[in-house]
Design a protein around this motif. Structure first.
Motif, mmCIF file in Angstrom:
data_model
loop_
_atom_site.group_PDB
_atom_site.id
_atom_site.type_symbol
_atom_site.label_atom_id
_atom_site.label_comp_id
_atom_site.label_asym_id
_atom_site.label_seq_id
_atom_site.Cartn_x
_atom_site.Cartn_y
_atom_site.Cartn_z
ATOM 1 N N PHE A 48 0.829 -1.207 0.000
ATOM 2 C CA PHE A 48 0.000 0.000 0.000
ATOM 3 C C PHE A 48 0.863 1.256 0.000
ATOM 4 N N SER A 49 1.945 1.246 0.770
ATOM 5 C CA SER A 49 2.829 2.399 0.851
ATOM 6 C C SER A 49 3.458 2.705 -0.502
ATOM 7 N N VAL A 50 3.924 1.670 -1.191
ATOM 8 C CA VAL A 50 4.527 1.847 -2.513
ATOM 9 C C VAL A 50 3.505 2.421 -3.487
ATOM 10 N N ALA A 51 2.313 1.820 -3.503
ATOM 11 C CA ALA A 51 1.273 2.252 -4.443
ATOM 12 C C ALA A 51 0.814 3.679 -4.153
ATOM 13 N N ARG A 52 0.686 4.026 -2.895
ATOM 14 C CA ARG A 52 0.214 5.371 -2.545
ATOM 15 C C ARG A 52 1.247 6.427 -2.935
ATOM 16 N N ARG A 53 2.520 6.110 -2.782
ATOM 17 C CA ARG A 53 3.554 7.066 -3.171
ATOM 18 C C ARG A 53 3.494 7.365 -4.664
ATOM 19 N N LEU A 55 0.766 6.707 -6.807
ATOM 20 C CA LEU A 55 -0.540 7.155 -7.278
ATOM 21 C C LEU A 55 -1.073 8.381 -6.548
ATOM 22 N N ARG A 56 -0.556 8.628 -5.339
ATOM 23 C CA ARG A 56 -0.988 9.779 -4.526
ATOM 24 C C ARG A 56 -2.498 9.773 -4.274
ATOM 25 N N ASP A 57 -3.044 8.587 -4.151
ATOM 26 C CA ASP A 57 -4.473 8.447 -3.893
ATOM 27 C C ASP A 57 -4.694 7.135 -3.142
ATOM 28 N N GLU A 58 -5.303 7.216 -1.968
ATOM 29 C CA GLU A 58 -5.449 6.016 -1.137
ATOM 30 C C GLU A 58 -6.394 4.994 -1.757
ATOM 31 N N GLY A 59 -7.466 5.479 -2.388
ATOM 32 C CA GLY A 59 -8.405 4.548 -3.024
ATOM 33 C C GLY A 59 -7.758 3.758 -4.143
ATOM 34 N N GLU A 60 -7.006 4.467 -4.992
ATOM 35 C CA GLU A 60 -6.303 3.794 -6.086
ATOM 36 C C GLU A 60 -5.250 2.843 -5.533
ATOM 37 N N ALA A 61 -4.575 3.252 -4.453
ATOM 38 C CA ALA A 61 -3.547 2.404 -3.845
ATOM 39 C C ALA A 61 -4.157 1.125 -3.293
ATOM 40 N N GLU A 62 -5.331 1.221 -2.698
ATOM 41 C CA GLU A 62 -5.996 0.026 -2.171
ATOM 42 C C GLU A 62 -6.366 -0.944 -3.290
ATOM 43 N N VAL A 65 -3.281 -2.834 -4.155
ATOM 44 C CA VAL A 65 -3.011 -3.876 -3.155
ATOM 45 C C VAL A 65 -3.801 -5.137 -3.480
ATOM 46 N N GLN A 66 -5.083 -4.967 -3.788
ATOM 47 C CA GLN A 66 -5.921 -6.129 -4.110
ATOM 48 C C GLN A 66 -5.398 -6.840 -5.355
ATOM 49 N N THR A 67 -5.008 -6.055 -6.351
ATOM 50 C CA THR A 67 -4.503 -6.634 -7.596
ATOM 51 C C THR A 67 -3.208 -7.400 -7.362
ATOM 52 N N VAL A 68 -2.308 -6.820 -6.574
ATOM 53 C CA VAL A 68 -1.012 -7.450 -6.322
ATOM 54 C C VAL A 68 -1.188 -8.798 -5.629
ATOM 55 N N PHE A 69 -2.020 -8.863 -4.605
ATOM 56 C CA PHE A 69 -2.166 -10.126 -3.885
ATOM 57 C C PHE A 69 -2.976 -11.147 -4.678
ATOM 58 N N LYS A 83 15.933 -16.540 -7.104
ATOM 59 C CA LYS A 83 16.028 -15.269 -7.823
ATOM 60 C C LYS A 83 15.714 -14.067 -6.950
ATOM 61 N N GLY A 84 15.296 -14.301 -5.718
ATOM 62 C CA GLY A 84 14.976 -13.183 -4.844
ATOM 63 C C GLY A 84 13.990 -13.578 -3.773
ATOM 64 N N THR A 85 13.752 -12.669 -2.838
ATOM 65 C CA THR A 85 12.841 -12.935 -1.732
ATOM 66 C C THR A 85 11.406 -12.588 -2.125
ATOM 67 N N LEU A 86 10.476 -13.058 -1.318
ATOM 68 C CA LEU A 86 9.071 -12.723 -1.544
ATOM 69 C C LEU A 86 8.864 -11.213 -1.423
ATOM 70 N N LYS A 87 9.548 -10.584 -0.494
ATOM 71 C CA LYS A 87 9.405 -9.138 -0.304
ATOM 72 C C LYS A 87 9.777 -8.390 -1.583
ATOM 73 N N VAL A 88 10.881 -8.776 -2.194
ATOM 74 C CA VAL A 88 11.308 -8.135 -3.436
ATOM 75 C C VAL A 88 10.297 -8.399 -4.540
ATOM 76 N N TRP A 89 9.808 -9.626 -4.607
ATOM 77 C CA TRP A 89 8.810 -9.994 -5.616
ATOM 78 C C TRP A 89 7.566 -9.121 -5.467
ATOM 79 N N LEU A 90 7.116 -8.938 -4.242
ATOM 80 C CA LEU A 90 5.949 -8.106 -3.974
ATOM 81 C C LEU A 90 6.213 -6.643 -4.333
ATOM 82 N N LEU A 91 7.398 -6.152 -4.008
ATOM 83 C CA LEU A 91 7.740 -4.770 -4.338
ATOM 84 C C LEU A 91 7.722 -4.546 -5.844
ATOM 85 N N GLN A 92 8.219 -5.528 -6.583
ATOM 86 C CA GLN A 92 8.216 -5.398 -8.040
ATOM 87 C C GLN A 92 6.798 -5.406 -8.583
#
Length: 215
Positions: A48-53, A55-62, A65-69, A83-92
């Motif tokens: 959510f933090s990555v997406a909000r930064r 998109l600058r919109d909490e609704g769009e960021a949410e 989040v749903q799409t990513v998971f 090839k990498g950690t789950l955290k990195v995969w999620l960030l990408q």
């Protein structure tokens, strides 16, 4: 789906929380959907933090989040811990989904009007030609350097956050930032092509404007 895992090896929330990310993904692939809830609990704030930064919109960021998971749920079988950690995969996932959504919204004029309103409040008109020149100069950078500069100056990311996204050391990120800035500076200060004598005064004036606006 592995039914024996689903019914005979069921774990409660506390037990699942003790598992590593790789173990949770393995269970998710085998059909233990409760593992996704634990992964979500661990990382949804980060996504959510990555997406909000971006998109600058909490609704769009949410929505991101749903799409990513959902992507994680559908693509867990493709995860390769080598090839990498789950955290990195999620960030990408978060970065690319948010960037794609921002581009879509920009195409609809959402961010353009936001910038116009902001400029109007400051009593300044947006310098579209200057912005276009900046965009053109950014295309001259290497992909990683461009991403580092954009995340640093447009989105406010730290070197460590960018390093986590790009799965490399923060020192390398800072090096790319320095090299990218050096390249941009050389492009900005490069002499303009010679013009006819009648245009010399205009050329000098333009050069002064560029220098003043850039530094």
């Amino acid at each position: 789906m592995n039914e024996s895992l689903q019914f005979k090896d069921a774990l409660d929330w506390a037990q699942l929380n003790e598992l590593s990310d790789a173990e949770l993904l393995a269970r998710l692939v085998a059909g233990d959907h409760s593992s996704l809830a634990v992964i979500f609990d661990r990382y949804h704030r980060l996504v959510f933090s990555v997406a909000r930064r971006i998109l600058r919109d909490e609704g769009e960021a949410e929505d991101v989040v749903q799409t990513v998971f959902l992507n994680i749920f559908e693509g867990a079988i493709n995860f390769d811990p080598l090839k990498g950690t789950l955290k990195v995969w999620l960030l990408q996932f978060a970065y690319h989904r948010a960037i794609n959504r921002r581009r879509s919204l920009s195409a609809q004029g959402v961010y353009l009007w936001e910038e116009l309103d902001s400029a109007s409040e400051r009593g300044q008109a947006p310098e579209m030609e200057t912005l276009h020149c900046c965009e053109q100069m950014l295309t001259r950078l290497k992909p990683l350097q461009r991403q580092v500069l954009e995340l640093t100056y447009f989105e406010g990311w730290t070197a460590q956050e960018i390093a986590d996204l790009q799965h490399r050391a923060a020192a390398h990120v800072r090096n790319d930032l320095y090299r990218g800035l050096t390249k941009l500076r050389s492009l900005i200060t490069r002499p303009m092509p010679h013009r006819k004598r009648g245009e010399a005064g205009a050329q000098k004036g333009e050069a002064q404007v560029v220098d003043t606006r850039t530094f």
